[in-house]
Design a protein around this motif. Structure first.
Motif, PDB file in Angstrom:
ATOM      1  N   ALA A 167      -0.306  16.651  -5.582  1.00 23.04           N
ATOM      2  CA  ALA A 167      -1.589  15.951  -4.697  1.00 23.04           C
ATOM      3  C   ALA A 167      -2.553  16.827  -4.894  1.00 23.04           C
TER       4      ALA A 167
ATOM      5  N   GLU B 108      -6.621   9.298  -3.291  1.00 22.71           N
ATOM      6  CA  GLU B 108      -5.750   8.549  -2.389  1.00 22.71           C
ATOM      7  C   GLU B 108      -5.171   9.670  -1.383  1.00 22.71           C
ATOM      8  N   ARG B 109      -5.422   9.447   0.009  1.00 19.73           N
ATOM      9  CA  ARG B 109      -4.882  10.576   0.887  1.00 19.73           C
ATOM     10  C   ARG B 109      -3.203  10.411   0.674  1.00 19.73           C
ATOM     11  N   SER B 110      -2.504  11.496   0.561  1.00 15.30           N
ATOM     12  CA  SER B 110      -1.271  11.623   0.466  1.00 15.30           C
ATOM     13  C   SER B 110      -0.362  12.767   1.802  1.00 15.30           C
TER      14      SER B 110
ATOM     15  N   LYS C 162       2.699   6.355  -7.002  1.00 22.58           N
ATOM     16  CA  LYS C 162       1.913   7.428  -7.808  1.00 22.58           C
ATOM     17  C   LYS C 162       2.530   8.706  -7.634  1.00 22.58           C
TER      18      LYS C 162
ATOM     19  N   ARG D 252       1.240   4.372  -2.914  1.00 23.15           N
ATOM     20  CA  ARG D 252       1.252   5.578  -3.026  1.00 23.15           C
ATOM     21  C   ARG D 252       2.720   6.396  -3.069  1.00 23.15           C
ATOM     22  N   ARG D 253       3.688   5.616  -2.967  1.00 22.25           N
ATOM     23  CA  ARG D 253       4.896   6.445  -3.342  1.00 22.25           C
ATOM     24  C   ARG D 253       5.086   6.112  -4.711  1.00 22.25           C
TER      25      ARG D 253
ATOM     26  N   ASP E 120      -6.191  15.467   1.177  1.00 20.86           N
ATOM     27  CA  ASP E 120      -7.090  14.468   1.219  1.00 20.86           C
ATOM     28  C   ASP E 120      -8.196  15.158   0.552  1.00 20.86           C
TER      29      ASP E 120
ATOM     30  N   GLU F 263       0.922  -1.216   0.057  1.00 24.95           N
ATOM     31  CA  GLU F 263      -0.019  -0.008  -0.033  1.00 24.95           C
ATOM     32  C   GLU F 263       0.990   1.110  -0.134  1.00 24.95           C
ATOM     33  N   ASP F 264       1.993   1.251   0.615  1.00 22.08           N
ATOM     34  CA  ASP F 264       2.955   2.432   0.910  1.00 22.08           C
ATOM     35  C   ASP F 264       3.488   2.531  -0.487  1.00 22.08           C
TER      36      ASP F 264
END
Length: 202
Positions: free
Chosen positions: A143, A121-123, A35, A32-33, A188, A28-29
């Protein structure tokens, strides 16, 4: 008990295989990274696509996907992450193809459009030197722009230069106020509205 045993093994210098939950969190991390890195690349912040990060993530996905010991909840979580990654991957592939074919360049530039099937996706970004750490600030900016587009808010007047200057001023004020060295930014979408926050990263 199992957690305590793992901690004792780590303390004793033994190699400990990460649990399924730890592997899921890592994937999951990594999504996010990756992206964030692709967003930075598409906006000119990187010279080449983040293929190393992409290959590493795909290796983790394949390894865990082949694990037949996953229970129902773990398999569901894995499938959710795999679906999210595949959606992003299709979007990145189309954008890369457009760039290679000359679309999205110069006068024919097209803004990056979010896939409506992919939830925002929250960043989070931690930064110690906002003035000089342009790469991290660019990630925050990208973001924020993406969140605004997700909510249908205009972004025309939000240039990176303006954003960088504003964030630098507010960050310095925050650091003086609370006496911290690093600041944690979060972007977010909450209730259809953009949420952009900064707080001390202790």
């Amino acid at each position: 008990m199992a957690k305590e045993r793992r901690e004792r093994m780590k303390a004793g210098g033994f190699e400990v295989e990460p649990t399924v939950e730890e592997q899921l969190m890592r994937i999951e991390d990594d999504i996010r990274r990756l992206k964030v890195e692709f967003d930075i690349y598409f906006n000119g912040g990187l010279k080449r696509p983040p293929y190393d990060t992409k290959l590493r993530l795909e290796s983790h996905l394949k390894r865990l996907g082949d694990d037949r010991t996953l229970n129902f909840a773990q398999r569901y979580h894995y499938n959710t992450l795999a679906t999210r990654y595949n959606s992003f991957n299709q979007l990145w592939r189309r954008t890369l193809q457009d760039r290679e074919e000359g679309r999205g360049m110069g006068g024919n530039a097209r803004p990056l459009v979010r896939d409506p099937n992919v939830p925002f996706e929250r960043s989070e970004f931690s930064c110690a030197d906002v003035k000089h750490d342009v790469r991290t600030v660019k990630g925050v900016y990208d973001a924020l722009v993406e969140a605004k587009r997700n909510c249908g808010e205009p972004t025309r007047d939000l240039s990176f230069a303006k954003f960088h200057r504003l964030v630098t001023e507010r960050t310095e004020a925050l650091k003086e106020q609370v006496g911290c060295e690093r600041v944690l930014f979060s972007v977010d979408v909450e209730g259809g509205h953009v949420s952009f926050k900064a707080k001390a990263d202790k």
